[in-house]
Motif scaffolding. Structure first.
Motif, PDB file in Angstrom:
ATOM      1  N   TYR A 130       0.774  -1.021   0.057  1.00  0.00           N
ATOM      2  CA  TYR A 130      -0.181   0.009   0.016  1.00  0.00           C
ATOM      3  C   TYR A 130       0.879   1.257  -0.081  1.00  0.00           C
ATOM      4  O   TYR A 130       1.685   1.356   1.022  1.00  0.00           O
ATOM      5  CB  TYR A 130      -0.747   0.065   1.235  1.00  0.00           C
ATOM      6  N   ASN A 131       0.321   2.307  -0.854  1.00  0.00           N
ATOM      7  CA  ASN A 131       1.046   3.601  -0.656  1.00  0.00           C
ATOM      8  C   ASN A 131       2.302   3.806  -1.209  1.00  0.00           C
ATOM      9  O   ASN A 131       3.121   4.819  -0.703  1.00  0.00           O
ATOM     10  CB  ASN A 131       0.908   4.215   0.747  1.00  0.00           C
ATOM     11  N   SER A 132       2.770   2.802  -1.629  1.00  0.00           N
ATOM     12  CA  SER A 132       4.377   2.750  -2.442  1.00  0.00           C
ATOM     13  C   SER A 132       4.301   2.974  -3.796  1.00  0.00           C
ATOM     14  O   SER A 132       3.639   2.324  -4.583  1.00  0.00           O
ATOM     15  CB  SER A 132       5.236   1.564  -2.099  1.00  0.00           C
TER      16      SER A 132
ATOM     17  N   LYS B  55       7.406   8.551   1.988  1.00  0.00           N
ATOM     18  CA  LYS B  55       6.101   8.858   1.552  1.00  0.00           C
ATOM     19  C   LYS B  55       5.145   7.832   2.356  1.00  0.00           C
ATOM     20  O   LYS B  55       4.078   8.360   2.760  1.00  0.00           O
ATOM     21  CB  LYS B  55       6.050   8.645   0.144  1.00  0.00           C
TER      22      LYS B  55
ATOM     23  N   ASP C  60       7.471  19.903   1.774  1.00  0.00           N
ATOM     24  CA  ASP C  60       6.542  20.642   1.087  1.00  0.00           C
ATOM     25  C   ASP C  60       5.590  21.103   1.914  1.00  0.00           C
ATOM     26  O   ASP C  60       4.883  20.266   2.542  1.00  0.00           O
ATOM     27  CB  ASP C  60       5.862  19.555   0.112  1.00  0.00           C
ATOM     28  N   GLY C  62       2.863  22.610   1.348  1.00  0.00           N
ATOM     29  CA  GLY C  62       1.354  23.183   0.861  1.00  0.00           C
ATOM     30  C   GLY C  62       1.501  23.954  -0.292  1.00  0.00           C
ATOM     31  O   GLY C  62       1.028  23.759  -1.429  1.00  0.00           O
ATOM     32  N   LEU C 114      13.256  14.182  -5.486  1.00  0.00           N
ATOM     33  CA  LEU C 114      11.846  13.680  -4.704  1.00  0.00           C
ATOM     34  C   LEU C 114      11.037  15.064  -4.791  1.00  0.00           C
ATOM     35  O   LEU C 114       9.787  14.932  -4.487  1.00  0.00           O
ATOM     36  CB  LEU C 114      11.803  13.248  -3.369  1.00  0.00           C
ATOM     37  N   PRO C 138       7.901  12.577  -6.496  1.00  0.00           N
ATOM     38  CA  PRO C 138       6.676  11.881  -5.743  1.00  0.00           C
ATOM     39  C   PRO C 138       6.651  12.372  -4.307  1.00  0.00           C
ATOM     40  O   PRO C 138       5.470  12.066  -3.845  1.00  0.00           O
ATOM     41  CB  PRO C 138       7.507  10.388  -5.452  1.00  0.00           C
ATOM     42  N   LEU C 139       7.613  13.057  -3.606  1.00  0.00           N
ATOM     43  CA  LEU C 139       7.311  13.278  -2.261  1.00  0.00           C
ATOM     44  C   LEU C 139       6.457  14.969  -2.040  1.00  0.00           C
ATOM     45  O   LEU C 139       6.247  15.157  -1.017  1.00  0.00           O
ATOM     46  CB  LEU C 139       8.581  13.374  -1.531  1.00  0.00           C
ATOM     47  N   ARG C 140       5.802  15.311  -3.201  1.00  0.00           N
ATOM     48  CA  ARG C 140       4.958  16.479  -3.179  1.00  0.00           C
ATOM     49  C   ARG C 140       3.940  15.862  -2.917  1.00  0.00           C
ATOM     50  O   ARG C 140       3.518  14.947  -3.036  1.00  0.00           O
ATOM     51  CB  ARG C 140       5.206  17.124  -4.511  1.00  0.00           C
ATOM     52  N   LYS C 141       3.183  16.875  -2.011  1.00  0.00           N
ATOM     53  CA  LYS C 141       1.882  16.608  -1.485  1.00  0.00           C
ATOM     54  C   LYS C 141       0.645  16.448  -2.597  1.00  0.00           C
ATOM     55  O   LYS C 141      -0.170  15.771  -2.455  1.00  0.00           O
ATOM     56  CB  LYS C 141       1.448  17.687  -0.643  1.00  0.00           C
ATOM     57  N   TYR C 143       1.160  14.922  -5.633  1.00  0.00           N
ATOM     58  CA  TYR C 143       1.584  14.020  -6.646  1.00  0.00           C
ATOM     59  C   TYR C 143       0.657  12.718  -6.701  1.00  0.00           C
ATOM     60  O   TYR C 143       0.542  11.966  -5.528  1.00  0.00           O
ATOM     61  CB  TYR C 143       3.106  13.327  -5.932  1.00  0.00           C
ATOM     62  N   ASP C 145      -0.563   9.283  -8.698  1.00  0.00           N
ATOM     63  CA  ASP C 145       0.046   8.396  -9.466  1.00  0.00           C
ATOM     64  C   ASP C 145      -1.088   7.145  -9.465  1.00  0.00           C
ATOM     65  O   ASP C 145      -1.055   6.355  -8.707  1.00  0.00           O
ATOM     66  CB  ASP C 145       1.383   7.945  -9.109  1.00  0.00           C
ATOM     67  N   ASN C 148       0.736   3.457  -9.970  1.00  0.00           N
ATOM     68  CA  ASN C 148       1.810   2.521  -9.076  1.00  0.00           C
ATOM     69  C   ASN C 148       1.218   2.527  -7.760  1.00  0.00           C
ATOM     70  O   ASN C 148       1.302   1.565  -7.074  1.00  0.00           O
ATOM     71  CB  ASN C 148       2.892   3.375  -9.277  1.00  0.00           C
ATOM     72  N   ILE C 149       0.479   3.486  -7.243  1.00  0.00           N
ATOM     73  CA  ILE C 149       0.119   3.589  -5.916  1.00  0.00           C
ATOM     74  C   ILE C 149      -1.071   2.881  -5.635  1.00  0.00           C
ATOM     75  O   ILE C 149      -1.960   3.147  -6.214  1.00  0.00           O
ATOM     76  CB  ILE C 149       0.221   5.086  -5.429  1.00  0.00           C
ATOM     77  N   VAL C 150      -1.274   1.848  -4.628  1.00  0.00           N
ATOM     78  CA  VAL C 150      -2.357   1.299  -4.200  1.00  0.00           C
ATOM     79  C   VAL C 150      -2.709   1.956  -3.100  1.00  0.00           C
ATOM     80  O   VAL C 150      -2.158   1.872  -1.971  1.00  0.00           O
ATOM     81  CB  VAL C 150      -2.289  -0.158  -4.006  1.00  0.00           C
ATOM     82  N   GLU C 151      -4.061   2.569  -3.031  1.00  0.00           N
ATOM     83  CA  GLU C 151      -4.102   3.543  -1.824  1.00  0.00           C
ATOM     84  C   GLU C 151      -4.878   2.614  -0.974  1.00  0.00           C
ATOM     85  O   GLU C 151      -5.525   1.800  -1.204  1.00  0.00           O
ATOM     86  CB  GLU C 151      -5.266   4.484  -2.132  1.00  0.00           C
ATOM     87  N   ARG C 152      -4.716   2.941   0.566  1.00  0.00           N
ATOM     88  CA  ARG C 152      -5.131   2.472   1.284  1.00  0.00           C
ATOM     89  C   ARG C 152      -6.485   3.062   2.220  1.00  0.00           C
ATOM     90  O   ARG C 152      -6.264   4.244   2.512  1.00  0.00           O
ATOM     91  CB  ARG C 152      -4.415   1.985   2.630  1.00  0.00           C
TER      92      ARG C 152
END
Lengths: 188, 371, 152
Positions: A130-132, B55, C60, C62, C114, C138-141, C143, C145, C148-152
């Motif tokens: 998750y989240n990577s 992140k 970042d 905001g 980043l 990626p580390l910006r708030k 960002y 995607d 690739n990203i599977v949200e939880r």
């Protein structure tokens, strides 16, 4: 230390219904004996490639060290070159940057080759699912896997069990039949 | 014809020591530019195991971050966990029981010994002495047995938690640790006999890869790599945490700055760790194994920084919190990232075989570089 | 040196520094274009001598991006935190300090990778942790995607 672990019975290796389903039974007795001898030789000397990305690599090293020795299963030598290796034990997380490297290594290995996915990162992305943004969620998105060994990290005994499963799988293959079949299909 | 040969000899020969290599200790790619066998330039390419942990931490609670810090520098897993736990405890103003401090110090020092054992066996293996591999791992199994009985895991334990420990130690813990110390005091001189006095090893490491003190401070090379050059950076002495201000131990410093000095620092650190454990193991007080914590931890708004002495250098955690139950920004100051940047300064002018010895003495753990 | 004396010394070096209250270390905010000169002065000054940069963070906020420098003096054993901010999110650019602190070379490459903050006069500014062909920071708030990203 007071716990007795039951060992696998020899009979479990030889006649097993699942194994029988794998084998095609229409060979004459000469070729099946040759198959058996070849498979016995092949399965007892699978040599792995030195490939470890993260934490599971340390447990793989521990499985090769003095306490749980996997040289007694035939995994005698680690080969650094993919041309000379039989199995690649993917131990650790695979990321987007590493994926083309792994695919190239797998392509460079010569047939017959096998893949063991060790650890939950290689099976499905593991704790980084998750989240990577840069982890490949499972190495079977890239290469075909033969044996999955779960755990984070799996104990060395689990890796040994996974290797034994791979040996059973190799014993069920029909080497000569596969070669013969290849020639037949290309003629058509 | 001789002009052509001369022209070919002038060109740089670029060779790739790729991500899959037996002696880079993980997935590190080094692009070497050679002249004959002398290395002119080393360019490290990292990022092959960048998993985006910083992140991910922005969506996890403080207790869940512990499980990810374990997997950063997995050989000093407990010490990394201690950094996050100490930060949360200091920010909330919680005082942990004395028993917890004793146990955390003892387990941290055992982790340091286990990490140095693994370093020793891979260093010997890189130089060609395969026996070291088996000796080091055989003795490391004793420590892993102790961990497994108490915490359930061999390599990744996630045993510390903000407020204390997850569970109390096993009743056998003290006896097993004392037996291990007695056993290891006899074994460590064997390591010296095997590798330290060996003529080949000394020829391959004395005078190789010199790092000056000024460079060590400028590059931020901490830990045994920095202390081999005389940089007094031991966090246990400068900013004591746990019980390090109450025990007696020396900070190991060598002035030469070469590979052999870094080797000696780590060997001597194993002796110091054993003496720290001996001072504490008999006096563990009774009490709770955790302080009372709320199930949902919210840090007050602000920035916090906590540093600990991991086996490879100064590991730091920086958290910026906006008062939520999730942190706003987490940054891990990893010791290996700073130690990697010295490669292009200390390697040029030496042979490829020296590069392997230098890489072994700097002791990289690649997931810590890439996070 | 304690915090009061440090404050006075820093104000004499850069009068436009702004101090923050209630922080773990002595924290100062300085304008983004002053960072190179300021860092050079505090490293070479005999009285304060900040020679060890132990943490270089991108952040970042905001509406703006920032860089945070954690510095320490090995001689006098005092510490300081220097913060700079830039409100330009499209093409943020800051001066590099890697000629003063050699550790900044790799750390600034990571911040560029980043967060997207460019460092002027950096000898080799390219991505270090991600692939060369990666798009986005990626580390910006903000960002996003989907792939690739599977949200939880």
């Amino acid at each position: 230390m007071g716990v007795k672990i039951k060992s696998m019975k020899d009979a479990d290796f030889k006649d097993n219904e699942t194994l029988e389903l794998f084998k095609e039974t229409d060979g004459n007795i000469f070729t099946t004996t040759i198959d058996n001898i070849l498979n016995w030789g092949r399965s007892n000397s699978v040599w792995p490639l030195t490939f470890a990305t993260s934490c599971c690599g340390i447990e793989m090293m521990a499985a090769g060290a003095a306490r749980h020795d996997f040289a007694r299963f035939g995994i005698e030598v680690y080969r650094a070159s993919p041309r000379q290796a039989d199995v690649i034990v993917v131990a650790g997380t695979i990321t987007n940057k590493m994926a083309p490297v792994l695919k190239r290594l797998y392509d460079q290995m010569s047939e017959p080759k096998y893949v063991i996915a060790m650890g939950s990162c290689a099976i499905s992305g593991g704790p980084f699912f998750y989240n990577s943004y840069s982890v490949i969620k499972g190495v079977d998105h890239l290469i075909p896997v033969d044996v999955y060994v779960p755990g984070c990290p799996p104990r060395p005994e689990s890796l040994l069990y996974g290797v034994m499963q791979l040996q059973r799988k190799i014993k069920a293959e029909s080497f000569l039949k596969k070669q013969f079949k290849k020639n037949v299909t290309t003629n058509e | 014809m001789t002009d052509l040969i001369q022209e070919i000899e002038q060109q740089e020969y670029i060779i790739n020591m790729g991500p899959q290599h037996p002696s880079t200790h993980g997935v590190l790619r080094l692009v070497l530019s050679l002249k004959g066998e002398i290395v002119k330039n080393v360019e490290p390419h990292c990022g092959y195991i960048h998993r985006g942990i910083e992140k991910m931490c922005e969506k996890l609670t403080y207790q869940q971050i512990i499980h990810l810090t374990d997997r950063l520098d997995y050989l000093s897993a407990h010490i990394n966990n201690a950094a996050v736990c100490l930060l949360v405890e200091k920010a909330l103003g919680i005082e942990v029981p004395e028993r917890v401090k004793y146990i955390r110090t003892i387990i941290d020092e055992l982790t340091r010994i286990a990490s140095h054992q693994l370093w020793w066996c891979s260093f010997g293996m890189d130089l060609g002495g395969l026996t070291c591999f088996f000796y080091g791992l055989r003795d490391r199994e004793h420590i892993l047995d102790i961990f497994e009985e108490t915490t359930g895991g061999r390599l990744i334990q996630s045993y510390y938690t903000p407020g204390g420990l997850m569970k109390d130690i096993h009743p056998n813990f003290q006896k097993r640790v004392k037996d291990f110390i007695k056993y290891f005091r006899k074994i460590l001189p064997e390591y010296d006999q095997l590798l330290t006095g060996n003529v080949i090893m000394q020829a391959r490491s004395k005078g190789i890869g010199k790092l000056s003190l000024e460079d060590a401070i400028s590059f931020g090379a901490t830990g045994p790599s920095g202390r081999g050059s005389g940089f007094a950076c031991d966090v246990r002495k400068l900013h004591p945490y746990h019980l390090y201000d109450k025990v007696n131990f020396k900070e190991i410093l060598y002035q030469e700055g070469d590979t052999f000095a870094r080797y000696k620092v780590r060997m001597d650190e194993m002796w110091e760790s054993m003496s720290i454990i001996e001072q504490l193991i008999d006096n563990i007080p009774e009490g709770d194994f955790t302080a009372k914590m709320k199930p949902i931890i919210k840090l007050p708004e602000g920035e916090y920084y906590q540093r600990v002495e991991a086996a490879r250098g100064e590991f730091g955690v920086y958290i910026l919190s906006k008062g939520d139950k999730y942190p706003y920004r987490v940054k891990f100051r990893s010791p290996n990232f700073s130690n990697l940047s010295i490669l292009n300064t200390i390697v040029p002018g030496q042979k490829i075989a020296d590069l392997v010895a230098i890489g072994g003495s700097l002791d990289y753990v690649i997931p810590d570089i890439d996070r | 040196m304690n915090n009061e004396e440090l404050k006075q010394t820093i104000l004499s070096i850069l009068p436009s520094a702004v101090f923050e209250e209630n922080t773990q270390f002595l924290t100062i905010q300085i304008p983004a274009d002053q960072i190179h000169d300021f860092a050079k002065k505090i490293k070479e000054s005999e009285t304060i001598s900040f020679d060890y940069l132990f943490c270089l963070t991108g952040i970042d906020y905001g509406d703006s991006l920032g860089v945070i420098y954690h510095l320490r003096s090995t001689k006098y054993r005092h510490e300081i935190v220097v913060k700079i901010k830039t409100s330009d999110r499209e093409t943020p650019a800051v001066d590099t300090v890697c000629d003063i602190y050699k550790t900044a070379e790799f750390h600034e490459r990571e911040i560029f990778d980043l967060f997207g903050i460019k460092f002027n006069h950096h000898p080799d500014l390219r991505r270090i942790l991600l692939d060369e062909s990666w798009e986005g920071h990626p580390l910006r708030k903000d960002y996003i995607d989907e792939v690739n990203i599977v949200e939880r």
